[in-house]
Design a protein around this motif. Structure first.
Motif, PDB file in Angstrom:
ATOM      1  N   ASP A  81       0.724  -1.140   0.120  1.00  0.00           N
ATOM      2  CA  ASP A  81       0.259  -0.022  -0.022  1.00  0.00           C
ATOM      3  C   ASP A  81       0.927   1.214   0.014  1.00  0.00           C
ATOM      4  O   ASP A  81       0.259   2.412  -0.492  1.00  0.00           O
ATOM      5  CB  ASP A  81      -0.920  -0.007   1.319  1.00  0.00           C
ATOM      6  N   GLU A  82       2.043   1.135   0.881  1.00  0.00           N
ATOM      7  CA  GLU A  82       2.885   2.313   0.687  1.00  0.00           C
ATOM      8  C   GLU A  82       3.343   2.788  -0.585  1.00  0.00           C
ATOM      9  O   GLU A  82       3.115   3.906  -1.250  1.00  0.00           O
ATOM     10  CB  GLU A  82       4.030   2.290   1.631  1.00  0.00           C
ATOM     11  N   ALA A  83       3.718   1.851  -1.606  1.00  0.00           N
ATOM     12  CA  ALA A  83       4.346   2.050  -2.638  1.00  0.00           C
ATOM     13  C   ALA A  83       3.159   2.608  -3.804  1.00  0.00           C
ATOM     14  O   ALA A  83       3.182   3.584  -4.426  1.00  0.00           O
ATOM     15  CB  ALA A  83       4.675   0.728  -3.392  1.00  0.00           C
ATOM     16  N   LYS A  84       1.754   1.809  -3.322  1.00  0.00           N
ATOM     17  CA  LYS A  84       0.653   2.353  -4.273  1.00  0.00           C
ATOM     18  C   LYS A  84       0.444   3.717  -3.974  1.00  0.00           C
ATOM     19  O   LYS A  84       0.020   4.655  -4.735  1.00  0.00           O
ATOM     20  CB  LYS A  84      -0.419   1.268  -3.893  1.00  0.00           C
ATOM     21  N   SER A  85       0.501   4.033  -2.556  1.00  0.00           N
ATOM     22  CA  SER A  85      -0.114   5.581  -2.366  1.00  0.00           C
ATOM     23  C   SER A  85       1.313   6.756  -2.738  1.00  0.00           C
ATOM     24  O   SER A  85       0.745   7.693  -3.240  1.00  0.00           O
ATOM     25  CB  SER A  85      -0.150   5.900  -0.871  1.00  0.00           C
ATOM     26  N   ARG A  86       2.412   6.045  -2.476  1.00  0.00           N
ATOM     27  CA  ARG A  86       3.560   7.058  -2.894  1.00  0.00           C
ATOM     28  C   ARG A  86       3.182   7.450  -4.273  1.00  0.00           C
ATOM     29  O   ARG A  86       3.687   8.463  -4.992  1.00  0.00           O
ATOM     30  CB  ARG A  86       4.962   6.669  -2.596  1.00  0.00           C
ATOM     31  N   HIS A 133       8.849  12.114  -3.308  1.00  0.00           N
ATOM     32  CA  HIS A 133       9.010  10.829  -2.568  1.00  0.00           C
ATOM     33  C   HIS A 133       7.956   9.653  -3.353  1.00  0.00           C
ATOM     34  O   HIS A 133       7.529   9.022  -2.769  1.00  0.00           O
ATOM     35  CB  HIS A 133       8.605  11.048  -1.059  1.00  0.00           C
ATOM     36  N   PHE A 190       7.097   6.578  -5.569  1.00  0.00           N
ATOM     37  CA  PHE A 190       7.900   5.137  -5.877  1.00  0.00           C
ATOM     38  C   PHE A 190       8.593   4.861  -7.000  1.00  0.00           C
ATOM     39  O   PHE A 190       9.254   4.146  -7.120  1.00  0.00           O
ATOM     40  CB  PHE A 190       6.850   4.142  -5.537  1.00  0.00           C
ATOM     41  N   GLU A 245      12.522   4.770  -7.139  1.00  0.00           N
ATOM     42  CA  GLU A 245      12.318   5.578  -6.030  1.00  0.00           C
ATOM     43  C   GLU A 245      13.455   6.678  -5.739  1.00  0.00           C
ATOM     44  O   GLU A 245      13.358   7.836  -5.346  1.00  0.00           O
ATOM     45  CB  GLU A 245      11.551   4.936  -4.934  1.00  0.00           C
TER      46      GLU A 245
END
Length: 575
Positions: free
Chosen positions: A81-86, A136, A138, A160
């Motif tokens: 999810d972090e990669a998706k939101s970045r 920032h 990804f 990134e």
């Protein structure tokens, strides 16, 4: 599935883009071109993909772009999810379909729920690299085919860190792309809806301002523009460099900047040049005319995506002389290191980075200032990889990175070659030496007088098709097993980047090369000359690089001609 079956699927596709459908109908009258458009899938390699635009699986079009973007998107989804939101930042150049391909990429990713950022206007490749880091994100995508002909476009992927993907990560993305069997079956959501939902964000002025602010920080003498009357002619060659180069020079108070008007505005046909490539003299034709009219001290040119810079300066006779990438790199390096030394700002652990086919002159200059040099494989992503390594372990302070093919990097807020940075520093160096009554060409001759006369050359063989690939493989195998025997020149060291070994053929001593594997051979001769063989990763070519140095220009020219002639005779014997 053969190419005819693929053609039928496209021809019968009800939702096929209207323009592509018309082009496909026209192709039915030329079976050879039709076969070329469908006989394979457009290759997505470690650097992304590049090809002729048009209908077909082997062409750049909205469907092959969707396939590449969906593959990248599936890779990102697996990273969590972090990669998706970045998310992903997307930039595009001035070529035909670049903006359309950028938004097809954005829609493909956003339809998977991945946050995307798209520039509101065309932007240089180095600014995409900067934006990935600044936001920032990804990953990043830039739609460009650099200085290829107008019928081409391309798709480059960034990680990134703001650098092009290293082979390990690229292979993971490639695997996801190859799992997609039918690019025509990919559906994307409505662009306006994705923007309204916040999954596509349009970016622009804030990134532009932040980037230019950073570019001005690379100046060694930021006030020299106020005091200098240096006259500058600049051509963006119809590409993306126009606004940021002018903005950066304006910020540093250079007052006499003239733009080649015929080449100032975006033009996907690049109609005023044979090739929009600042490595070629013909690209400077209009700049030279304007330069003579304005009595310009320096001419600068950026390629369409503004990652490469070419410069021309006055020689002792007052004529404009084009400098090659090795010469420009040497001048910038000497200027940077001398200024930092004089200000007491030269770090004890300073290092420069260059590719294995870049001149050894850079190493000699760095050594004079007590600065280390590290060689990397061809490709700026390997320079970026080293910068990341040094930032992690603090073993070295990065000062400058460059490659012979007109790519330079000063400030590591970008992780790819940056023609805007290089333009600023080239103008500054020209202004600095002008105050001393010198041109940049004079500065280059001073370097040669101090370090020796270095010269490099490049020969390429284009060998197309299956037979060509086999010949390239044969050449590499022959030289791998039988080092060249040259009259008056002895091979004293062999670097084989495929086996990651460095060997002395005179005593058999061998050591490990701490670089990624690559099908490259490099031979060092007893007098410091060198020869390198490298098959191209993007074209049906094998390239031969030569580097020599001597105590005079005349001797250097004779030496490189002799080595090159003898070596190419051996190559010819294998064909």
């Amino acid at each position: 599935m053969n190419w005819k079956e693929k053609t039928t699927i496209w021809a019968e596709c009800r939702h096929l883009d209207f323009v592509l459908k018309q082009q496909l109908i026209e192709l039915t009258n030329n079976e050879k071109q039709l076969e070329d458009a469908f006989y394979k899938d457009l290759e997505f390699g470690t650097g992304g993909m590049r090809g002729i635009m048009g209908p077909g699986t082997n062409r750049m079009n909205i469907y092959t772009v969707r396939k590449a973007s969906t593959g990248l998107g599936n890779y990102i989804l697996k990273k969590g999810d972090e990669a998706k939101s970045r998310g992903v930042v997307i930039a595009y150049d001035s070529r035909y379909m670049s903006r359309e391909f950028a938004f097809e990429s954005a829609k493909s990713l956003a339809s998977l729920g991945i946050q995307t950022y798209v520039f509101d206007k065309l932007a240089p490749t180095p600014q995409l690299s900067f934006a990935v880091r600044y936001l920032h994100a990804f990953a990043g995508i830039v739609i460009t085919a650099s200085h290829n002909p107008p019928e081409y476009n391309g798709y480059k992927v960034y990680g990134e860190d703001g650098a092009q993907l290293t082979p390990q990560i690229a292979n993971e993305v490639i695997e996801e792309v190859t799992l997609i069997n039918n690019e025509l079956a990919i559906t994307v959501k409505n662009e306006e809806r994705l923007i309204a939902d916040g999954l596509i964000t349009i970016i622009g002025d804030q990134i532009d301002r932040a980037y230019i602010d950073k570019v001005t920080t690379i100046s060694e003498n930021p006030y020299i523009g106020n005091a200098s009357d240096i006259s500058i002619v600049y051509t963006p060659l119809h590409g993306t460099g126009n606004i940021p180069v002018q903005a950066a020079l304006h910020e540093l108070n250079y007052k006499h900047v003239k733009i080649v008007k015929k080449q100032e505005l975006p033009d996907p046909n690049f109609s005023t040049v044979q090739s929009p490539n600042p490595e070629e003299k013909s690209a400077f034709e209009h700049a030279i005319v304007l330069g003579k009219k304005e009595h310009a001290d320096i001419l600068i040119a950026t390629d369409p995506d503004a990652d490469r810079l070419g410069i021309a300066v006055k020689d002792k006779d007052g004529n404009y002389k084009l400098l090659n990438g090795n010469q420009t790199g040497a001048i910038l390096l000497e200027y940077i290191l001398s200024q930092k030394r004089d200000k007491g700002q030269l770090p004890e652990n300073g290092i420069i980075l260059k590719t294995i086919v870049t001149s050894e002159l850079g190493r000699a200059i760095a050594q004079k200032y007590g600065v280390a040099t590290s060689d990397v494989l061809t490709g700026f992503k390997y320079i970026a990889e080293k910068i990341n390594e040094y930032n992690r372990d603090s073993t070295h302070s990065f000062l400058f990175g460059y490659e012979e093919s007109y790519g330079y990097l000063v400030g590591d807020f970008v992780r790819d070659k940056d023609a805007i940075q290089a333009a600023v520093l080239s103008v500054e160096a020209a202004a600095f030496y002008k105050q001393k009554g010198m041109t940049l060409y004079d500065a280059l001759l001073n370097i040669y007088e101090e370090q020796g006369y270095y010269q490099e050359a490049l020969k390429s063989l284009t060998l197309k098709g299956k037979e060509g690939s086999e010949k390239i493989e044969l050449i590499m195998n022959q030289f791998r097993h039988s080092p060249p025997q040259l009259t008056n020149f002895t091979v004293v060291s062999i670097e084989d980047y495929h086996t990651s070994t460095k060997r002395n053929p005179l005593n058999g001593e061998e050591e490990k090369i701490q670089l990624p594997q690559s099908n490259v051979l490099k031979y060092f001769l007893q007098d410091g000359s060198w020869i390198c063989l490298r098959p191209s990763g993007t074209e049906p070519k094998i390239k031969f690089y030569f580097g020599v140095n001597s105590n005079s220009i005349e001797n250097t020219k004779l030496k490189i001609a002799e080595i090159q002639s003898q070596f190419m005779q051996i190559v010819d014997s294998y064909l």
